[in-house]
Structure formats: C-alpha cells, structure tokens
Design a protein around this motif. Structure first.
Motif, PDB file in Angstrom:
ATOM      1  N   ARG A  94       2.105  -0.319 -14.171  1.00 53.38           N
ATOM      2  CA  ARG A  94       1.360   0.733 -13.486  1.00 53.38           C
ATOM      3  C   ARG A  94       0.782   0.283 -12.155  1.00 53.38           C
ATOM      4  O   ARG A  94       0.379  -0.859 -11.996  1.00 53.38           O
ATOM      5  N   CYS A  95       0.707   1.265 -11.237  1.00 52.38           N
ATOM      6  CA  CYS A  95       0.076   1.026  -9.939  1.00 52.38           C
ATOM      7  C   CYS A  95      -1.413   0.801 -10.172  1.00 52.38           C
ATOM      8  O   CYS A  95      -2.066   1.601 -10.834  1.00 52.38           O
ATOM      9  N   PRO A  96      -1.974  -0.303  -9.656  1.00 53.01           N
ATOM     10  CA  PRO A  96      -3.399  -0.580  -9.913  1.00 53.01           C
ATOM     11  C   PRO A  96      -4.334   0.405  -9.210  1.00 53.01           C
ATOM     12  O   PRO A  96      -5.440   0.646  -9.677  1.00 53.01           O
ATOM     13  N   ASP A  97      -3.888   0.997  -8.107  1.00 59.70           N
ATOM     14  CA  ASP A  97      -4.757   1.906  -7.350  1.00 59.70           C
ATOM     15  C   ASP A  97      -5.046   3.186  -8.116  1.00 59.70           C
ATOM     16  O   ASP A  97      -6.167   3.682  -8.115  1.00 59.70           O
ATOM     17  N   CYS A  98      -3.998   3.745  -8.736  1.00 61.83           N
ATOM     18  CA  CYS A  98      -4.169   5.045  -9.394  1.00 61.83           C
ATOM     19  C   CYS A  98      -3.986   4.930 -10.904  1.00 61.83           C
ATOM     20  O   CYS A  98      -3.960   5.940 -11.593  1.00 61.83           O
ATOM     21  N   LYS A  99      -3.845   3.734 -11.410  1.00 59.61           N
ATOM     22  CA  LYS A  99      -3.660   3.465 -12.836  1.00 59.61           C
ATOM     23  C   LYS A  99      -2.472   4.230 -13.407  1.00 59.61           C
ATOM     24  O   LYS A  99      -2.494   4.698 -14.547  1.00 59.61           O
ATOM     25  N   LEU A 149      -1.336  12.388  -3.122  1.00 59.79           N
ATOM     26  CA  LEU A 149      -0.511  11.299  -3.643  1.00 59.79           C
ATOM     27  C   LEU A 149      -1.230   9.983  -3.390  1.00 59.79           C
ATOM     28  O   LEU A 149      -1.861   9.800  -2.349  1.00 59.79           O
ATOM     29  N   CYS A 150      -1.107   9.071  -4.336  1.00 60.27           N
ATOM     30  CA  CYS A 150      -1.686   7.743  -4.183  1.00 60.27           C
ATOM     31  C   CYS A 150      -0.946   7.022  -3.067  1.00 60.27           C
ATOM     32  O   CYS A 150       0.282   7.010  -3.020  1.00 60.27           O
ATOM     33  N   GLY A 151      -1.703   6.445  -2.134  1.00 62.89           N
ATOM     34  CA  GLY A 151      -1.085   5.760  -1.012  1.00 62.89           C
ATOM     35  C   GLY A 151      -0.400   4.460  -1.428  1.00 62.89           C
ATOM     36  O   GLY A 151       0.602   4.056  -0.846  1.00 62.89           O
ATOM     37  N   GLY A 152      -0.938   3.821  -2.473  1.00 67.47           N
ATOM     38  CA  GLY A 152      -0.396   2.530  -2.920  1.00 67.47           C
ATOM     39  C   GLY A 152       1.027   2.641  -3.441  1.00 67.47           C
ATOM     40  O   GLY A 152       1.890   1.843  -3.089  1.00 67.47           O
ATOM     41  N   CYS A 153       1.277   3.665  -4.253  1.00 70.78           N
ATOM     42  CA  CYS A 153       2.585   3.785  -4.910  1.00 70.78           C
ATOM     43  C   CYS A 153       3.364   4.982  -4.390  1.00 70.78           C
ATOM     44  O   CYS A 153       4.436   5.299  -4.891  1.00 70.78           O
ATOM     45  N   GLU A 154       2.802   5.684  -3.411  1.00 66.43           N
ATOM     46  CA  GLU A 154       3.408   6.894  -2.850  1.00 66.43           C
ATOM     47  C   GLU A 154       3.727   7.937  -3.910  1.00 66.43           C
ATOM     48  O   GLU A 154       4.722   8.647  -3.830  1.00 66.43           O
TER      49      GLU A 154
END
Ligand code: ZN
Ligand code: ZN
Length: 351
Positions: free
Chosen positions: A198-203, A145-150
């Motif tokens: 959108r979350c920039p970390d995982c697009k 899972l992306c840490g930025g957006c969980e």
C-alpha cells in the motif's frame, strides 16, 4: 408454461398506442421491476422480462404488425426471438437508449463510468453584492487523487495486481435463469485490482480529502437560494474517472430598507399628511441612487408608486425589475404650539 399475457395488457396501453406511449409505458415498468432495484425477487424479474419482451415486439413496427395479425405465435414461436441467448447484456443492447439514463452504469453493465460525488457549498453575499454581481472565493473539502500514488493506492514503484477473481472487471457475472446477473466482486470490492504494497500517503485508498478554494463569479441580480454549478469541481472517484460537480447555494443577506421579490424591490416611505393632502415633490431611495417623485394632491396612505427599472438586475436577461414604494401618511404625534394652532384653525374649516 404459463399462458402468455397480451403485450398491450403487459404494458398497460391501448391497441392504438403510439411509439412514444409504448416507450413511456415500458420505461415506467422497467424502472419499477428492474433487477438492479429488486434483487432476489423472481416475481419482479418475471415482470421485467415480460415487459421487455412486449416492448421488443411493440417497439418494432414490423413485428408489431405481425403480432397484431397473428398474436404471440406470429412473433415468437420459440420463446424470445429477439434476445434469448445473451440474457441481460442483450436486453441492454436492445434498449440501452431508454434504459441508459435510468441506471448509473450507462445502461450497459460493462460500460461502467463512475463519476465522483457531487458536492454542496454555501456562499454568503451582501445585498449590494447581489445587485452589482461579484467574485467570491468558496472554500470546500473534496476528494482528490493521492499525489504519492496518483490514485492507484499502491506504493510508488509498485503496481496493483489484477484481481484474479473477476479478471479485473470488478464485477462477477452469474447466470440466473434468463438473466446474467452482475454483482460486485467480493475479493476486490469492485476495484478490479488488489494492492499488495500500500501507498503510505493514502494507506492504499488512492484518494484523500483536501481543502480547495475556488473563485466564483456571482452574476448580478442573484437571489437568495440561487444555485450556481461548478462543473467538474466535485469529488474524484478514481484515476481517469470524471469528477462530480459542486453546487453552490448563494445566500443573500437582507437589506436594511428594501425588501425583495424576484427582481422587484419594495420600500415603505413615510410622508407628512400635509404633503399627502397638498401634493408635491418627494425624494426616495432606490438601488440606483436617490430619485425624485411627484406625490399627487389627495394621496391616501398605502398608495403604491411604481418606479420602472429601479429594482434588481434580471439574471441572464436584460433590464431591471421595478421598485414599488408604499407611501405611509404619518399623523403627527407631538405638535409645536404653532402647529397646534394651525390645526385647530383647519378643524374650524371642516377638515
Ligand atoms: Zn497514495
Ligand atoms: Zn475482483
């Protein structure tokens, strides 16, 4: 309306079939003709319905007795008694126990439980490590899972919007005759939600690939090609969903001297022909250290000596395999003058 086939004929079973064979026969047909596997095939759908109906009656001892006595009229005067109204969902409610493990969605289309993908890794160890057991690090890539957006895919502070098209279920239900056919929602691609920001970390993916290192305990006696399983170390499919597993294939390097078959090991040992003829003591290598064996007089080349419990440890069992030593009698090539003289004297004696 088409005339009804006999239920026993539909399932391809004899009249005295027991409940286990009824179940087995239905399973087989259900796997073959299930609408999930035969999209847009009305003939398959008919066969699936027919088999489900037959199973519904024959799997119920009371209804089966009635059917045996009165035929189709006895059990369903008005079409499908058991599950006419609800369509697909009803069939799963009835037969979820046997259909459950056939299809990934747990039998019931509503009860979706997506697991992450299973992964595969290889681990190379030496023969000695296989003998004693070892602990090794395995490094592999997996989806986390992306840490930025969980894992939501939405920019932190914002939230994904519920998909209006499928009301957040990710699936669209469509009545097709007898069945309620479910398809993936085309608007949200099955996610049930739409991400505006959108979350920039995982697009917006919610996940990304990361490298992970896991310490693996390799049991003593492991063989080349053994698969170890690390539960829940595979990919993640989404927030709150279970991970897949990691399968680790163990590669054991060959030993320079010993060959191996299961827990037994094999060794070739050259002995001089004088030892073979006269007999005597011989030292051989084992995985457990050097060991002395008795060579009986008159030993032929190719004789196999079994050393009990001198092989590899048995995995998940007590004890060891054996070592089998093949004695190869060597005919000397180069002789000293003295040896040649002695051999010539031997020949005179008739040897
Ligand atoms: Zn993210
Ligand atoms: Zn949707």
């Amino acid at each position: 309306m088409m005339s009804k086939r006999c239920y026993y004929e539909v399932l391809g079973i004899p009249k005295d079939a027991n409940s286990e064979s009824i179940k087995r026969a239905y399973r087989k047909l259900a796997m073959r003709f299930h609408p999930d596997r035969n999209p847009d095939d009305p003939a398959a759908e008919d066969r699936f319905k027919e088999a489900s109906e037959a199973y519904g009656v024959l799997s119920d001892p009371e209804r089966r007795t009635t059917y045996d006595r009165f035929g189709h009229d006895g059990v369903n005067g008005h079409g499908f008694n058991g599950f006419s109204a609800g369509g697909f969902d009803d069939i799963f409610a009835h037969f979820g126990d046997i259909l459950g493990d056939l299809f990934g969605h747990g039998g019931h289309p509503g009860a979706s439980c997506r697991r992450g993908a299973n992964l595969h890794a290889e681990l190379e160890i030496s023969f000695e490590e296989a003998f004693g057991g070892t602990k090794k690090d395995v490094t592999f890539e997996r989806v986390d899972l992306c840490g930025g957006c969980e894992g939501t895919g939405a920019r932190p502070g914002s939230k994904p919007q519920r998909c209006g098209s499928c009301q957040g279920s990710g699936r669209i239900a469509r009545q097709q005759g007898f069945f309620l056919v479910q398809t993936t929602c085309p608007v949200c691609q099955g996610a049930g939600a739409i991400i505006k920001d959108r979350c920039p970390d995982c697009k917006g993916e919610g996940t990304h690939r990361v490298q992970r290192t896991l310490s693996i305990k390799v049991p003593a006696g492991v063989d080349d090609g053994t698969r170890l399983r690390a539960s829940g170390e595979g990919d993640v499919a989404g927030p709150g969903l279970p991970r897949g597993d990691l399968a680790i294939c163990v590669r054991v390097a060959p030993h320079p001297v010993f060959q191996r078959e299961g827990a037994d090991v094999f060794l070739h040992k050259e002995i001089p022909f004088s030892l073979a003829a006269l007999g005597g003591e011989l030292t051989v290598d084992t995985l457990h250290g050097a060991q002395s064996i008795d060579v009986p007089p008159g030993t032929r080349s190719g004789t196999v000596v079994r050393l009990r419990n001198r092989g590899m440890p048995r995995v998940n069992e007590l004890g060891y395999g054996d070592e089998l030593v093949t004695l190869d009698v060597v005919v000397p090539g180069e002789l000293t003058g003295e040896q040649a003289t002695l051999l010539a004297r031997l020949r005179e004696t008739g040897l």
